[in-house]
Motif scaffolding. Sequence first.
Motif, PDB file in Angstrom:
ATOM      1  N   LEU A 190       0.852  -1.189   0.000  1.00 44.06           N
ATOM      2  CA  LEU A 190       0.000   0.000   0.000  1.00 44.06           C
ATOM      3  C   LEU A 190       0.888   1.240   0.000  1.00 44.06           C
ATOM      4  O   LEU A 190       1.913   1.256   0.696  1.00 44.06           O
ATOM      5  CB  LEU A 190      -0.875   0.037   1.254  1.00 44.06           C
ATOM      6  N   ASP A 191       0.494   2.253  -0.723  1.00 42.99           N
ATOM      7  CA  ASP A 191       1.267   3.495  -0.735  1.00 42.99           C
ATOM      8  C   ASP A 191       0.293   4.673  -0.855  1.00 42.99           C
ATOM      9  O   ASP A 191      -0.624   4.654  -1.681  1.00 42.99           O
ATOM     10  CB  ASP A 191       2.245   3.481  -1.923  1.00 42.99           C
ATOM     11  N   LEU A 192       0.475   5.672   0.016  1.00 41.68           N
ATOM     12  CA  LEU A 192      -0.411   6.845  -0.027  1.00 41.68           C
ATOM     13  C   LEU A 192      -0.164   7.627  -1.316  1.00 41.68           C
ATOM     14  O   LEU A 192       0.969   7.709  -1.789  1.00 41.68           O
ATOM     15  CB  LEU A 192      -0.164   7.726   1.197  1.00 41.68           C
ATOM     16  N   GLY A 233       8.318   4.845   4.756  1.00 41.41           N
ATOM     17  CA  GLY A 233       7.687   6.098   5.196  1.00 41.41           C
ATOM     18  C   GLY A 233       6.174   6.066   5.126  1.00 41.41           C
ATOM     19  O   GLY A 233       5.499   6.055   6.147  1.00 41.41           O
ATOM     20  N   GLU A 234       5.609   6.067   3.922  1.00 41.87           N
ATOM     21  CA  GLU A 234       4.147   6.062   3.777  1.00 41.87           C
ATOM     22  C   GLU A 234       3.727   4.849   2.970  1.00 41.87           C
ATOM     23  O   GLU A 234       2.770   4.880   2.229  1.00 41.87           O
ATOM     24  CB  GLU A 234       3.632   7.372   3.166  1.00 41.87           C
ATOM     25  N   GLU A 235       4.517   3.769   3.149  1.00 41.31           N
ATOM     26  CA  GLU A 235       4.246   2.504   2.479  1.00 41.31           C
ATOM     27  C   GLU A 235       3.973   1.436   3.520  1.00 41.31           C
ATOM     28  O   GLU A 235       4.671   1.356   4.530  1.00 41.31           O
ATOM     29  CB  GLU A 235       5.480   2.070   1.689  1.00 41.31           C
ATOM     30  N   PHE A 236       2.990   0.618   3.236  1.00 40.91           N
ATOM     31  CA  PHE A 236       2.622  -0.443   4.173  1.00 40.91           C
ATOM     32  C   PHE A 236       2.620  -1.783   3.465  1.00 40.91           C
ATOM     33  O   PHE A 236       2.410  -1.846   2.261  1.00 40.91           O
ATOM     34  CB  PHE A 236       1.231  -0.172   4.752  1.00 40.91           C
TER      35      PHE A 236
END
Length: 312
Positions: A190-192, A233-236
């Motif tokens: 997942l990435d914002l 950072g903004e990756e899940f």
Amino acid sequence: SEPVDVPVLADYMERLINEKMEFGSGRVMVIDDDPELLERYSLILEGGGFEVRRVSSPATVLSALSEFRPDIILMDVQMGNFNGTTLARMLRFDPEWVGLHIIFLSSEEDSEFQFDALSQGGDDFLTKPVSDRILLQAARVRCYRARQLDKLASRDSLTGLLKHSLAKSEVGKEHGRCQRLDYPSVVAMLDLDHFKQVNDRHGHRVGDLVIKGLANLLRHRLRKTDVIGRYGGEEFIVALPNCTLENARRSMEAVCEQMSKIEFSGSDGTFSVTLSVGMAPLEDYEKPEDAIEAADRALYARKAAGRNGVTS
Ligand code: GH3
Ligand code: MG
Ligand code: MG
Ligand code: MG
């Protein structure tokens, strides 16, 4: 405000203590150059349910440590021409052993000597002879603390999710299970979307709140058995055990939709953020890293196809 009800408080405290302070046992490495003492302490600990590794020669400590991975070491100070404090100081410079508790056990009663041993990185100093009961309880409490620390160290401090390396190893474990037991599982990256703009417009602090928001959403939406990690950072990274690609898509699409509906307060009113998801069937790949790579490729395909949604 309401007065605190003392019986209720006592009940609560008791429940907390019963629930959280289950010491259980753990792994102890006993290091002593005196074979009789080594055996004696090891037997006491084994009698108390601990898994014990006996080490009589300081030269073999390092290899034994990486192999056995103890929660605590119980170590003599004077071992021939080797001093246990030297080992303690060395371990304290190695981040790998940050959670390892070091208990010195010595007949040396001189307070300067004990002071020095503690200064070099020992967590505790027990004086020989030590009663079986105290030895066992000291080991129990420290194993428990070591595990608490370990748990903390494996969690990302902003989101409370698994850190990169642990998340990856959990995905690896699930890969092994689903192949062995022959059921479908899914890994998702997942990435914002356009997150740089969020930081640029609203500042890093607000950006952090958005990252936390997605973490909380994942925790609440997904199952207890799902693996959720902050990959960067903004990756899940998420692993959904015992889940078809179709069900995973539904689950992840719901996450995307709910995320897009959260209103965050920014510098100039509220705003919303979307995310992109790439997925791959975990059991289809020979190695877990290959599945992660495939999910990553799907994520970038999603980014190219307009973001805000799921691709597999
Ligand atoms: P894209 O839709 O293509 O993913 O665009 P993007 O702007 O999100 O691009 P990218 O994923 O490359 O950018 C990630 C940005 O996330 C860059 C970095 O400043 C920011 N970031 C990374 N970690 C953190 C963090 O912990 N807190 C905050 N606030 N920002 C972070
Ligand atoms: Mg000795
Ligand atoms: Mg991004
Ligand atoms: Mg990114």
